[in-house]
Design a protein around this motif. Structure first.
Motif, short mmCIF file in Angstrom:
data_model
loop_
_atom_site.label_atom_id
_atom_site.label_comp_id
_atom_site.label_asym_id
_atom_site.label_seq_id
_atom_site.Cartn_x
_atom_site.Cartn_y
_atom_site.Cartn_z
N SER A 5 0.83 -1.29 -0.12
CA SER A 5 0.16 -0.04 -0.16
C SER A 5 0.98 1.36 0.01
O SER A 5 0.59 2.20 -0.60
CB SER A 5 -0.82 0.05 1.35
N GLU A 6 1.96 1.33 0.77
CA GLU A 6 2.94 2.27 0.92
C GLU A 6 3.61 2.71 -0.53
O GLU A 6 3.52 3.67 -0.96
CB GLU A 6 3.92 2.12 1.75
N ARG A 7 3.90 1.54 -1.37
CA ARG A 7 4.46 1.68 -2.78
C ARG A 7 3.50 2.17 -3.58
O ARG A 7 3.81 3.20 -4.41
CB ARG A 7 4.85 0.34 -3.09
N PHE A 8 2.21 1.84 -3.43
CA PHE A 8 1.10 2.32 -4.40
C PHE A 8 0.99 4.12 -4.14
O PHE A 8 0.93 4.64 -4.79
CB PHE A 8 -0.09 1.62 -4.03
N ARG A 9 0.79 4.09 -2.81
CA ARG A 9 0.48 5.74 -2.46
C ARG A 9 1.98 6.44 -2.80
O ARG A 9 1.63 7.62 -3.40
CB ARG A 9 0.56 5.76 -0.84
N GLN A 10 3.22 6.14 -2.71
CA GLN A 10 4.18 6.70 -3.24
C GLN A 10 4.28 7.05 -4.68
O GLN A 10 4.46 8.22 -5.25
CB GLN A 10 5.39 6.06 -2.67
N LYS A 11 3.90 6.08 -5.45
CA LYS A 11 3.86 5.98 -6.93
C LYS A 11 2.90 7.09 -7.31
O LYS A 11 2.96 7.76 -8.02
CB LYS A 11 3.81 4.69 -7.62
N MET A 12 1.62 6.93 -6.74
CA MET A 12 0.44 7.87 -7.11
C MET A 12 0.83 9.14 -6.83
O MET A 12 0.63 10.07 -7.58
CB MET A 12 -0.89 7.59 -6.72
N ASP A 13 1.52 9.46 -5.45
CA ASP A 13 1.99 11.00 -5.23
C ASP A 13 2.90 11.54 -6.33
O ASP A 13 2.95 12.42 -6.60
CB ASP A 13 2.47 10.87 -3.92
N GLN A 14 4.03 10.64 -6.70
CA GLN A 14 4.90 10.95 -7.66
C GLN A 14 4.22 11.19 -9.00
O GLN A 14 4.69 12.26 -9.55
CB GLN A 14 6.16 9.57 -7.95
N VAL A 15 3.45 10.44 -9.37
CA VAL A 15 2.66 10.78 -10.83
C VAL A 15 1.87 11.89 -10.61
O VAL A 15 1.73 12.88 -11.62
CB VAL A 15 1.88 9.30 -11.19
N THR A 16 1.23 12.15 -9.57
CA THR A 16 0.28 13.32 -9.61
C THR A 16 1.24 14.49 -9.44
O THR A 16 0.78 15.67 -9.92
CB THR A 16 -0.48 13.36 -8.16
N ILE A 33 -4.88 9.38 -16.90
CA ILE A 33 -3.58 8.95 -16.80
C ILE A 33 -3.45 8.19 -15.21
O ILE A 33 -3.03 7.25 -14.91
CB ILE A 33 -2.48 9.98 -16.78
N LEU A 34 -4.09 8.91 -14.26
CA LEU A 34 -4.05 8.39 -12.93
C LEU A 34 -4.92 7.14 -12.98
O LEU A 34 -4.54 6.38 -12.13
CB LEU A 34 -4.60 9.52 -11.96
N ASP A 35 -6.09 7.15 -13.60
CA ASP A 35 -6.97 5.92 -13.73
C ASP A 35 -6.30 4.82 -14.18
O ASP A 35 -6.44 3.52 -13.91
CB ASP A 35 -8.38 6.22 -14.26
N HIS A 36 -5.36 5.04 -15.36
CA HIS A 36 -4.76 3.88 -15.87
C HIS A 36 -3.81 3.33 -14.74
O HIS A 36 -3.66 2.03 -14.74
CB HIS A 36 -4.03 4.44 -16.95
#
Length: 143
Positions: A5-16, A33-36
């Motif tokens: 979950s932490e990896r997912f949150r970090q990646k989404m924060d980075q992309v955002t 892009i975020l939905d993808h």
């Protein structure tokens, strides 16, 4: 949070953050892009096709054989190929050419009138076949 979950949150924060830093992108594109990324994570627990390809670090010949073997498993489930299921050379040639593609929910894969230049196999999920009036007339799924 779990490590996953932490990896997912970090990646989404980075992309955002990267998307917000790129001024002028249409909001609909940013959302897509975020939905993808969310769909890739939900389906495969990864964000990239490269991570999905566990064979990419192998020698080319061995990678090709692994790719063909995995694609053959999928193709043998397709009734269209039943007459040639024993023709390993023919199926192997086709299997080597398969390309994995991920579509977001509610995406249009192709529409009436599009050129027929591709064939799709559903390995995960399902597709809805819809009329011009957006009425669902069939549901297609893998397997």
């Amino acid at each position: 949070l779990s490590r996953e979950s932490e990896r997912f949150r970090q990646k989404m924060d980075q992309v955002t953050g990267a998307l917000e830093a790129t001024k002028g992108l249409p909001k609909a594109l940013v959302t897509e892009i975020l939905d993808h990324d969310k769909q890739m994570w939900k389906t495969y627990r990864t964000f990239s096709y490269e991570e999905l390809n566990m064979l990419e670090d192998l020698p080319q010949e061995l990678m090709g054989r692994g790719q063909v073997a995995m694609n053959l498993q999928l193709m043998k489930k397709v009734p269209l190929f039943a007459p040639v299921v024993d023709d390993v050379d023919y199926l192997s040639d086709l299997a080597f050419q398969l390309e994995h593609v991920v579509f977001l929910p509610e995406s249009t894969v192709f529409a009436k009138g599009d050129a027929g230049d591709s064939m799709y196999f559903i390995s995960k999920g399902q597709l809805s076949v819809r009329t011009d009036a957006d009425v669902s007339v069939a549901q297609l799924s893998g397997g």
